[in-house]
Design an enzyme around this catalytic site. Sequence first.
Site, PDB file in Angstrom:
ATOM      1  N   ASP A  96       0.837  -1.193   0.000  1.00  0.00           N
ATOM      2  CA  ASP A  96       0.000   0.000   0.000  1.00  0.00           C
ATOM      3  C   ASP A  96       0.879   1.253   0.000  1.00  0.00           C
ATOM      4  OD1 ASP A  96      -2.392   1.452   0.241  1.00  0.00           O
ATOM      5  OD2 ASP A  96      -1.940   1.775   2.347  1.00  0.00           O
ATOM      6  N   THR A 129      -3.289   4.954  -3.789  1.00  0.00           N
ATOM      7  CA  THR A 129      -2.246   5.758  -3.150  1.00  0.00           C
ATOM      8  C   THR A 129      -0.934   5.703  -3.924  1.00  0.00           C
ATOM      9  OG1 THR A 129      -1.960   3.875  -1.704  1.00  0.00           O
ATOM     10  CG2 THR A 129      -3.146   5.725  -0.827  1.00  0.00           C
ATOM     11  N   THR A 130      -0.631   4.539  -4.501  1.00  0.00           N
ATOM     12  CA  THR A 130       0.585   4.457  -5.317  1.00  0.00           C
ATOM     13  C   THR A 130       0.377   5.287  -6.582  1.00  0.00           C
ATOM     14  OG1 THR A 130       0.668   2.175  -4.570  1.00  0.00           O
ATOM     15  CG2 THR A 130       2.275   2.835  -6.209  1.00  0.00           C
ATOM     16  N   ASP A 426      -8.648  -1.126   2.172  1.00  0.00           N
ATOM     17  CA  ASP A 426      -8.696  -0.497   0.841  1.00  0.00           C
ATOM     18  C   ASP A 426      -9.955  -0.933   0.109  1.00  0.00           C
ATOM     19  OD1 ASP A 426      -6.269   0.508   1.451  1.00  0.00           O
ATOM     20  OD2 ASP A 426      -5.267  -0.125  -0.396  1.00  0.00           O
TER      21      ASP A 426
END
Length: 576
Positions: A96, A129-130, A426
């Site tokens: 994550d 998020t990446t 997530d």
Amino acid sequence: MLLFSLCFVCLNLSSRVSFTLTWSVGLKNFESKLRKGQPQIILMKEGTDSSQGKPQLISNINACAAVVDAIRTTLGPRGMDKLIVDTKGQATISNDGATIMKQLDIVHPAAKILVDIAKSQDAEVGDGTTTVVLLAGQFLEQCKTLIEEGVHPHAIIRAFRRATNLAIEKINEIAVKINKKDPVELRSILAKCAGTSLNSKLIHQQKDFFAQMVVDAVMSLDSLLPLDMIGIKKVPGGALEESRLVDGVAFKKTFSYAGFEMQPKHYENPKIALLNIELELKAERDNAEIRVNNVEEYQKIVDTEWNILYQKLDLIHKSGAKVVLSKLPIGDVATQYFADRDMFCAGRVVDEDMKRTIKACGGAIMSTAHDLDDSVLGTCQLFEEKQIGAERFNFFNGCPQAKTCTIVLRGGAEQFLEETERSLHDAIMIVRRALKHDAVVAGGGAVELEVSKHLREYSRSIASKEQLFLAAYAKALEVIPRQLCDNAGFDSTTILNKLRARHAEGGKWYGVDVMNEDIADNFIACVWEPALVKINALTAASEAACLILSVDETIKSPRSSTDGPPMPGRGRGRPM
Ligand code: ADP
Ligand code: MG
């Protein structure tokens, strides 16, 4: 003769030097006399470090690129995980982006902005998020050449803001609306969104199993979809597939005393008392001093203590409660008392569990045993204690007030369970988002390429140099499919060429097919993501890029003297 003249020259030189020195000192004295009475303006502390201009901008961009490189390889279903060991030696394995960024402990002021956007993406939508960090990094990378060539950052910033608005418009235009009326279709769409989010995680093998569980969990909530109504409990041991969803509240059996085993562990429609009272004989030796002269006096004190406790217990019993939960300890006397009267008790219940029980079963936390009536007692359809692995759990099923559920996770190593929890978080966030904002797009780089194509076409209609900047933005968006290919070990240039060609022909949902080293219609392949994830990622990434571009000077103040290590000296056991 020669020697003599050399000496003379030296003498001459030194006298001139000394003259200059005395002259300059004299001048300073004169100047300071002139300024006497005027306040001296001190702008910064001595030792302040400031770097500015283009080199500063480029160095900030390079710092961000270094951060992006650190998490680049985690993107997508074939992304790698990172093992991070913190200063305490605690190891975390994660895929994550936000978790990795948080753990990296970045100190560079510009690069910290990337950490912030990863965190905000995590808080706002929970996934992507990446993606957001990669996009921001790529925007900056594209700007770097432009800045080096002398373009003013503000020209780029203006163009990027415009490009972001155009991109969002395009996403909204092409996003597919979910039909909420048909529950079967809704479920399958939500499961697909959860599945896409879980694709890139450690638990992708059990993706379908967990996607169903996550959808069940979110669907069991009420219309506000409060996240804290889904509890996740980790029980080490067993297989991942033994994880299960409990309809209601569940928490681990708390510490208990001997009489506990005699208490019944199964009730239907019990009344539940939620207390913040210590049901133990108080050991007053710590905070009281009592002087007695004879045994009778002492006996009186002991009796009173017992009476106080029994009064409380009687009141609780009379209230009709069958299950007694307390945040504070419940001692052996009380445990036995409840056991004798067909009641169940649990002391030292964790605050979070207590709150969830209140929200689910109703009632209120009471700090006194008086006034325990139906208005402050909670209830549920079924209370029972069950064994899961090596642990015993208390279950409250069929809670009337708020709808709540608990996911009990089973699995091997501690780190594995923790990463599973993060992955489920997530997925839960994604399903909540998809339910709230009912539009989805295809992932795997499809939507990025479609927006990129749109921006390129649009840029051609502009005559000014903004055309270049919009094209740079469009090029930066290709980083997502490119990285997905790189991480899967594919030839990214070939795949990207194929994708561009396909999109030009109108195949708007074509993206990377990570299973077959090819391109595929990812809408048909069910790689779906809520449109909001992409919109939020684009907005945050472009905001961050613009912010970093608008900084052309960093001023670092020297560490203040109070920050330094404590001065050695007397006191606190130090040697004199
Ligand atoms: P993030 O932290 O940004 O969510 P992930 O590692 O979860 O990063 O990767 C998400 C990316 O992987 C998204 O762009 C998504 O579209 C893509 N993706 C997920 N599943 C697939 C799949 N089966 N095929 C192709 N791309 C996928
Ligand atoms: Mg993800």
